[in-house]
Write a protein that holds these residues in place. Structure first.
Motif, PDB file in Angstrom:
ATOM      1  N   VAL A   1     114.157 152.572  73.701  1.00  0.00           N
ATOM      2  CA  VAL A   1     114.801 151.425  73.051  1.00  0.00           C
ATOM      3  C   VAL A   1     115.271 150.360  74.043  1.00  0.00           C
ATOM      4  N   ARG A   2     115.464 150.732  75.308  1.00  0.00           N
ATOM      5  CA  ARG A   2     115.969 149.701  76.232  1.00  0.00           C
ATOM      6  C   ARG A   2     114.874 149.197  77.177  1.00  0.00           C
ATOM      7  N   ASP A   3     115.132 148.006  77.721  1.00  0.00           N
ATOM      8  CA  ASP A   3     114.229 147.390  78.698  1.00  0.00           C
ATOM      9  C   ASP A   3     112.820 147.184  78.147  1.00  0.00           C
ATOM     10  N   LEU A   4     112.734 146.953  76.849  1.00  0.00           N
ATOM     11  CA  LEU A   4     111.417 146.684  76.263  1.00  0.00           C
ATOM     12  C   LEU A   4     110.959 145.262  76.585  1.00  0.00           C
ATOM     13  N   ARG A   5     111.936 144.408  76.899  1.00  0.00           N
ATOM     14  CA  ARG A   5     111.601 143.014  77.230  1.00  0.00           C
ATOM     15  C   ARG A   5     112.625 142.435  78.195  1.00  0.00           C
ATOM     16  N   PRO A   6     112.257 141.314  78.826  1.00  0.00           N
ATOM     17  CA  PRO A   6     113.207 140.664  79.739  1.00  0.00           C
ATOM     18  C   PRO A   6     114.430 140.188  78.970  1.00  0.00           C
ATOM     19  N   GLU A   7     115.609 140.432  79.524  1.00  0.00           N
ATOM     20  CA  GLU A   7     116.835 140.042  78.834  1.00  0.00           C
ATOM     21  C   GLU A   7     117.530 138.882  79.517  1.00  0.00           C
ATOM     22  N   SER A   8     116.831 138.241  80.445  1.00  0.00           N
ATOM     23  CA  SER A   8     117.369 137.044  81.087  1.00  0.00           C
ATOM     24  C   SER A   8     116.183 136.202  81.528  1.00  0.00           C
ATOM     25  N   ASP A   9     116.456 135.040  82.084  1.00  0.00           N
ATOM     26  CA  ASP A   9     115.364 134.150  82.521  1.00  0.00           C
ATOM     27  C   ASP A   9     114.954 134.522  83.938  1.00  0.00           C
ATOM     28  N   TRP A  10     114.404 135.720  84.103  1.00  0.00           N
ATOM     29  CA  TRP A  10     113.974 136.167  85.434  1.00  0.00           C
ATOM     30  C   TRP A  10     112.958 135.189  86.009  1.00  0.00           C
ATOM     31  N   ASP A  11     112.891 135.109  87.337  1.00  0.00           N
ATOM     32  CA  ASP A  11     112.018 134.118  87.972  1.00  0.00           C
ATOM     33  C   ASP A  11     110.560 134.344  87.610  1.00  0.00           C
ATOM     34  N   LEU A  12     110.215 135.581  87.346  1.00  0.00           N
ATOM     35  CA  LEU A  12     108.833 135.908  87.028  1.00  0.00           C
ATOM     36  C   LEU A  12     108.841 137.054  86.015  1.00  0.00           C
ATOM     37  N   VAL A  13     107.967 136.966  85.033  1.00  0.00           N
ATOM     38  CA  VAL A  13     107.775 138.073  84.094  1.00  0.00           C
ATOM     39  C   VAL A  13     106.277 138.339  84.060  1.00  0.00           C
ATOM     40  N   ALA A  14     105.873 139.583  84.276  1.00  0.00           N
ATOM     41  CA  ALA A  14     104.446 139.915  84.323  1.00  0.00           C
ATOM     42  C   ALA A  14     104.161 141.074  83.384  1.00  0.00           C
ATOM     43  N   ARG A  15     102.960 141.123  82.863  1.00  0.00           N
ATOM     44  CA  ARG A  15     102.540 142.217  81.987  1.00  0.00           C
ATOM     45  C   ARG A  15     102.463 143.532  82.751  1.00  0.00           C
ATOM     46  N   ASP A  16     101.911 143.470  83.957  1.00  0.00           N
ATOM     47  CA  ASP A  16     101.754 144.663  84.795  1.00  0.00           C
ATOM     48  C   ASP A  16     101.609 144.192  86.238  1.00  0.00           C
ATOM     49  N   PHE A  17     101.297 145.119  87.158  1.00  0.00           N
ATOM     50  CA  PHE A  17     101.263 144.753  88.581  1.00  0.00           C
ATOM     51  C   PHE A  17     100.058 143.871  88.926  1.00  0.00           C
ATOM     52  N   LEU A  18      98.990 143.952  88.126  1.00  0.00           N
ATOM     53  CA  LEU A  18      97.834 143.082  88.378  1.00  0.00           C
ATOM     54  C   LEU A  18      98.192 141.651  88.031  1.00  0.00           C
ATOM     55  N   ASP A  19      98.860 141.483  86.891  1.00  0.00           N
ATOM     56  CA  ASP A  19      99.346 140.163  86.491  1.00  0.00           C
ATOM     57  C   ASP A  19     100.370 139.650  87.515  1.00  0.00           C
ATOM     58  N   LEU A  20     101.246 140.530  87.964  1.00  0.00           N
ATOM     59  CA  LEU A  20     102.229 140.169  88.990  1.00  0.00           C
ATOM     60  C   LEU A  20     101.525 139.646  90.248  1.00  0.00           C
ATOM     61  N   ALA A  21     100.496 140.368  90.694  1.00  0.00           N
ATOM     62  CA  ALA A  21      99.772 139.969  91.911  1.00  0.00           C
ATOM     63  C   ALA A  21      99.121 138.609  91.724  1.00  0.00           C
ATOM     64  N   GLU A  22      98.557 138.383  90.533  1.00  0.00           N
ATOM     65  CA  GLU A  22      97.920 137.087  90.278  1.00  0.00           C
ATOM     66  C   GLU A  22      98.935 135.959  90.304  1.00  0.00           C
ATOM     67  N   GLN A  23     100.084 136.199  89.666  1.00  0.00           N
ATOM     68  CA  GLN A  23     101.113 135.148  89.628  1.00  0.00           C
ATOM     69  C   GLN A  23     101.663 134.851  91.030  1.00  0.00           C
TER      70      GLN A  23
END
Lengths: 230, 230
Positions: free
Chosen positions: A201-223
């Protein structure tokens, strides 16, 4: 644009619940392994809290895990055949499927390191098991404290000789990112909606305006790669 | 048979003299770059000695290198165009030709980590430059002291949660190995007869009955693999 990414590990990089449950099932075939894994992990935060609030000096997580194992085995009324072997389950956690490829891509762009509450010993052996290509191991041991204490994030930046604004904390946990942001780090959220199993139930989505939000680590690497090309 | 190998880096893994001289030649074309590199390195031990003997608190090697650069530039009566850029030459040292392949083989057998007087920041960037596949970074920073102080070797073992007899210190320097042996570590000697250039007189051969003596890191990897198969 940052020069280093530091990572939460348990839950963010690796599936502690599934991996620990498998080790429990192998050593203690007669109990509910997932329930045991969850109960073991439930002792994690209270054990660290005593170090954080000064009731106890710094004790490496390996030792806390072992104490917690004894407590949970007692609660489940089971005899663990080899306590140290089962405790080493925390060194053999499997990565989420996107992690190794994502970290390899990220490593071509920036310094990557764990900033976990796990010890250097634990993180080193886990990295060897899971093929995590860290540049170095940061986290609790070098700060002699436990997240979310501010000194853990700041010690990681200091060890890299980088200002906090040049370092991004990556986690699947909103509270970890909030603590990192409070001391000036950049923040990246990657959801792990199955960390706690199907009923999470927790941490299912970002709860603040984090500098970056990624689907997974591949998306993170691309961003991250894109932000550095700008 | 050991579970981890920890390494001296400057001289043992990388050719500091040739690499620093190249960086000096690029930034200060009008001076004798090899003489400057040698003079810079000559300030290394006296600077650490003040930390070792307590005259000064722990200061990372990056800072000592920068202070030493200023002193040597003054002695050579040259103006360094960009002090921080030239100081970062210590993060861009080239490995001896056998090192990367040797470490890759060793990593399949045991934990490998630097136990250098360089900081985590310096060792991390150097590993990225030279493709050194360390499992983690140990050494001066985690001990807040400088080799050959016994606590540096012992802090490395403690960080890995291994007893000293399960850890081998590898170095091209007899005095480094002597200090490691005094606190119970195993010792491995690999000669680097050109570390100090063509006229090198010290450390040309093992000066004690070190546990292992290897021609280079490939030979070291073979001997370690063989000892573990026994």
């Amino acid at each position: 644009m940052v020069d280093a990414l530091i990572f939460d590990v348990f839950g963010t990089c690796v599936d502690w619940r599934g991996s620990v449950a498998r080790a429990v099932a192998a050593d203690l075939p007669d109990i509910d392994a997932e329930a045991f894994a969850t109960a073991w992990r439930a002792e994690y935060d209270p054990a660290m809290a005593r170090v954080r609030d000064g009731a106890r000096g710094y004790v490496a997580l390996d030792d806390l895990h072992l104490e917690n194992l004894d407590r949970v085995a007692h609660a489940f009324a089971v005899e663990v055949p080899d306590r140290l072997r089962l405790n080493a389950a925390w060194e053999r956690l499997d990565p989420w499927p996107d992690v190794v490829a994502g970290l390899e891509r990220l490593k071509r762009e920036v310094i990557i390191a764990p900033c976990s509450n796990g010890s250097i010993a634990l993180m080193t052996r886990l990295a060897r098991h899971a093929d995590l290509p860290w540049d170095c191991i940061l986290g609790a041991d070098i700060a002699r404290g436990y997240k979310p204490q501010p000194e853990v994030y700041l010690a990681a930046c200091a060890a890299l000789r980088l200002p906090p604004e040049a370092v991004m904390m990556v986690a699947a946990h909103n509270d970890d990112l909030a603590a990192a942001r409070r001391v000036g780090l950049r923040t990246g959220f990657v959801p792990r909606p199955r960390e706690h199993g199907p009923g999470q139930v927790r941490d299912l989505r970002p709860e603040s305006d984090w500098d970056l939000v990624a689907r997974d680590f591949l998306d993170l690497a691309e961003q991250v790669a894109r932000s550095r090309k700008r």
